[in-house]
Motif scaffolding. Structure first.
Motif, short mmCIF file in Angstrom:
data_model
loop_
_atom_site.label_atom_id
_atom_site.label_comp_id
_atom_site.label_asym_id
_atom_site.label_seq_id
_atom_site.Cartn_x
_atom_site.Cartn_y
_atom_site.Cartn_z
N ALA A 48 0.83 -1.21 0.00
CA ALA A 48 0.00 0.00 0.00
C ALA A 48 0.87 1.26 0.00
CB ALA A 48 -0.93 0.00 1.21
N VAL A 49 2.02 1.20 0.64
CA VAL A 49 2.89 2.37 0.77
C VAL A 49 3.76 2.59 -0.47
CG1 VAL A 49 4.81 3.33 2.10
CG2 VAL A 49 2.91 2.23 3.27
N ALA A 50 4.17 1.52 -1.12
CA ALA A 50 5.11 1.63 -2.25
C ALA A 50 4.61 2.55 -3.36
CB ALA A 50 5.44 0.25 -2.79
N PRO A 51 3.36 2.44 -3.81
CA PRO A 51 2.92 3.36 -4.87
C PRO A 51 2.94 4.82 -4.43
CG PRO A 51 1.36 1.54 -4.63
CD PRO A 51 2.34 1.45 -3.50
N LEU A 52 2.61 5.07 -3.19
CA LEU A 52 2.65 6.44 -2.67
C LEU A 52 4.08 6.97 -2.64
CD1 LEU A 52 0.13 5.95 0.27
CD2 LEU A 52 -0.34 6.82 -2.03
N LEU A 53 5.01 6.09 -2.29
CA LEU A 53 6.41 6.49 -2.27
C LEU A 53 6.92 6.79 -3.68
CD1 LEU A 53 8.99 6.93 -0.69
CD2 LEU A 53 9.42 4.48 -0.82
N ALA A 66 8.68 10.76 -7.62
CA ALA A 66 8.46 11.41 -8.91
C ALA A 66 8.26 12.91 -8.73
CB ALA A 66 7.27 10.79 -9.63
N ALA A 67 7.45 13.31 -7.76
CA ALA A 67 7.20 14.73 -7.51
C ALA A 67 8.49 15.44 -7.07
CB ALA A 67 6.12 14.89 -6.45
N PHE A 68 9.25 14.80 -6.21
CA PHE A 68 10.52 15.36 -5.75
C PHE A 68 11.46 15.58 -6.92
CE2 PHE A 68 14.85 15.05 -4.22
CZ PHE A 68 14.85 15.79 -3.05
N ALA A 69 11.57 14.58 -7.78
CA ALA A 69 12.48 14.67 -8.93
C ALA A 69 12.04 15.76 -9.89
CB ALA A 69 12.54 13.31 -9.63
N ARG A 70 10.74 15.83 -10.16
CA ARG A 70 10.24 16.88 -11.07
C ARG A 70 10.50 18.28 -10.50
NH1 ARG A 70 6.18 13.25 -12.12
NH2 ARG A 70 4.85 14.04 -10.46
N ALA A 71 10.25 18.45 -9.22
CA ALA A 71 10.41 19.77 -8.59
C ALA A 71 11.87 20.23 -8.61
CB ALA A 71 9.90 19.73 -7.16
N ASP A 95 6.31 -5.63 -9.80
CA ASP A 95 5.73 -5.22 -11.08
C ASP A 95 4.83 -4.00 -10.91
OD1 ASP A 95 7.01 -7.27 -12.44
OD2 ASP A 95 5.29 -8.64 -12.29
N ALA A 96 4.09 -3.95 -9.82
CA ALA A 96 3.21 -2.81 -9.56
C ALA A 96 4.01 -1.53 -9.36
CB ALA A 96 2.33 -3.09 -8.34
N VAL A 97 5.14 -1.62 -8.67
CA VAL A 97 6.00 -0.45 -8.46
C VAL A 97 6.55 0.02 -9.80
CG1 VAL A 97 8.22 0.31 -7.50
CG2 VAL A 97 6.58 -0.91 -6.07
N MET A 98 6.99 -0.90 -10.64
CA MET A 98 7.53 -0.51 -11.95
C MET A 98 6.45 0.13 -12.82
SD MET A 98 10.70 -1.22 -11.66
CE MET A 98 11.55 -1.48 -13.19
N THR A 99 5.26 -0.41 -12.78
CA THR A 99 4.14 0.17 -13.54
C THR A 99 3.83 1.56 -13.04
OG1 THR A 99 3.23 -2.01 -14.03
CG2 THR A 99 1.72 -0.14 -14.17
N ARG A 100 3.81 1.72 -11.72
CA ARG A 100 3.53 3.04 -11.13
C ARG A 100 4.61 4.04 -11.52
NH1 ARG A 100 -0.55 3.98 -7.45
NH2 ARG A 100 -0.46 6.10 -6.68
N ALA A 101 5.87 3.61 -11.52
CA ALA A 101 6.96 4.50 -11.92
C ALA A 101 6.77 4.96 -13.36
CB ALA A 101 8.31 3.80 -11.75
#
Length: 83
Positions: free
Chosen positions: A11-16, A21-26, A45-51
């Motif tokens: 549950a936490v991994a997608p939020l992380l 992503a937001a940190f990198a963009r900013a 796989d879910a983390v890679m898809t989310r990335a």
């Protein structure tokens, strides 16, 4: 000591990933997610898809490892941990 109950990381991994992503963009930072190992999991796989969904490059080296091992079986022994 556990920060989360077993399975809570799913549950936490997608939020992380979203926060990274937001940190990198900013900050105009380059970030890449890399999947390593001999076998993947639905969580990985879910983390890679989310990335990828978040616009971050995601490199699946597990798939590359299996493709190379299928092409040349000696590679599995060369790159696998010693038992």
């Amino acid at each position: 000591m556990r920060a989360l109950p077993p399975g809570g990381g799913d549950a936490v991994a997608p939020l992380l990933v979203d926060r990274i992503a937001a940190f990198a963009r900013a900050r105009d930072c380059k970030v890449m997610f890399v999947l390593l190992g001999e076998a993947t999991t639905p969580s990985a796989d879910a983390v890679m898809t989310r990335a990828r969904t978040a616009g971050l490059p995601a490199l699946d080296l597990i798939a590359a490892f299996h493709a190379e091992a299928a092409r040349d079986p000696t590679q599995r022994a060369a790159w696998s941990p010693a038992t």
